[in-house]
Design an enzyme around this catalytic site. Sequence first.
Site, mmCIF file in Angstrom:
data_model
loop_
_atom_site.group_PDB
_atom_site.id
_atom_site.type_symbol
_atom_site.label_atom_id
_atom_site.label_comp_id
_atom_site.label_asym_id
_atom_site.label_seq_id
_atom_site.Cartn_x
_atom_site.Cartn_y
_atom_site.Cartn_z
ATOM 1 N N ILE A 71 -35.672 92.455 -17.117
ATOM 2 C CA ILE A 71 -35.440 92.332 -18.564
ATOM 3 C C ILE A 71 -33.935 92.207 -18.764
ATOM 4 O O ILE A 71 -33.198 93.202 -18.631
ATOM 5 C CB ILE A 71 -36.006 93.563 -19.310
ATOM 6 N N GLU A 72 -33.493 90.975 -19.016
ATOM 7 C CA GLU A 72 -32.048 90.735 -19.112
ATOM 8 C C GLU A 72 -31.533 91.044 -20.513
ATOM 9 O O GLU A 72 -32.310 91.272 -21.444
ATOM 10 C CB GLU A 72 -31.754 89.286 -18.701
ATOM 11 N N GLU A 109 -37.938 96.048 -10.301
ATOM 12 C CA GLU A 109 -38.321 97.244 -9.539
ATOM 13 C C GLU A 109 -38.123 98.511 -10.367
ATOM 14 O O GLU A 109 -38.956 99.408 -10.388
ATOM 15 C CB GLU A 109 -37.486 97.354 -8.254
ATOM 16 N N CYS A 146 -32.238 94.985 -4.983
ATOM 17 C CA CYS A 146 -30.787 95.191 -5.038
ATOM 18 C C CYS A 146 -30.469 96.639 -4.657
ATOM 19 O O CYS A 146 -31.363 97.499 -4.566
ATOM 20 C CB CYS A 146 -30.252 94.850 -6.426
ATOM 21 N N CYS A 158 -33.682 95.584 -13.619
ATOM 22 C CA CYS A 158 -34.417 94.827 -12.597
ATOM 23 C C CYS A 158 -35.914 95.154 -12.672
ATOM 24 O O CYS A 158 -36.320 96.209 -13.181
ATOM 25 C CB CYS A 158 -33.929 95.202 -11.201
ATOM 26 N N CYS A 163 -31.651 99.406 -7.106
ATOM 27 C CA CYS A 163 -33.105 99.635 -7.048
ATOM 28 C C CYS A 163 -33.493 100.381 -5.769
ATOM 29 O O CYS A 163 -34.389 101.237 -5.795
ATOM 30 C CB CYS A 163 -33.860 98.319 -7.162
HETATM 31 N N1 THU Z 1 -33.205 91.143 -10.142
HETATM 32 C C1 THU Z 1 -34.299 91.942 -10.071
HETATM 33 O O1 THU Z 1 -35.087 92.060 -11.018
HETATM 34 N N2 THU Z 1 -34.515 92.617 -8.912
HETATM 35 C C2 THU Z 1 -33.727 92.534 -7.801
HETATM 36 O O2 THU Z 1 -33.886 93.297 -6.870
HETATM 37 C C3 THU Z 1 -32.693 91.490 -7.745
HETATM 38 C C4 THU Z 1 -32.232 91.009 -9.076
HETATM 39 C C5 THU Z 1 -32.964 90.404 -11.383
HETATM 40 C C6 THU Z 1 -31.796 90.893 -12.185
HETATM 41 C C7 THU Z 1 -31.439 89.647 -12.969
HETATM 42 O O3 THU Z 1 -32.221 89.619 -14.144
HETATM 43 C C8 THU Z 1 -31.844 88.503 -12.081
HETATM 44 O O4 THU Z 1 -32.696 89.048 -11.096
HETATM 45 C C9 THU Z 1 -30.683 87.802 -11.407
HETATM 46 O O5 THU Z 1 -29.865 88.730 -10.769
#
Ligand code: THU
Length: 144
Positions: free
Chosen positions: A52-53, A64, A100, A62, A103
């Site tokens: 969810i950005e 996770e 990441c 993220c 997470c």
């Molecule tokens: N993102 C995740 O949801 N999980 C990860 O482990 C890597 C990155 C998302 C964050 C952001 O919305 C997009 O991927 C690009 O970084």
Amino acid sequence: MEKCFAIEEKDIKELIRSAVMARNMAYARYSGFKVGAALLAQPGRIFTGCNIENSSYGATICAERAAVCNAVSSGYSDFKAIAIVGGLGSTGISGITYPCGICRQVLSEFSPDMYVIAAKSEDDYDMRKLSEFLPASFDAGQMK
Ligand code: THU
């Protein structure tokens, strides 16, 4: 990589399918990179999440961690595995998406021995223990 996993193939496939479905809900208007995650919590429940950005980029959550928030706020905090899928919106799931660092730390708070399944498809994934992704992690035991 370990050969013998304490998780069944059918559970792995179901988790990956759930992560793919969760990915459809991703709100990724800035990066276009949609991620879905599905957590297998004990006893026997799946919780999902998507990224969810936010226009204030650092406020992005993220997939996770969204799944962890779903699970913990429903009273489940013992995790056996998490499946993760990601890819650019229009092209779909193109490659492996590993969790990441933030997470990894958040998952480790609850279940450092859980499995992480970074998947391209139901039949193509990299599964390892979280402890392999985050060795020598900081935890509550060190706050003494
Ligand atoms: N993102 C995740 O949801 N999980 C990860 O482990 C890597 C990155 C998302 C964050 C952001 O919305 C997009 O991927 C690009 O970084």
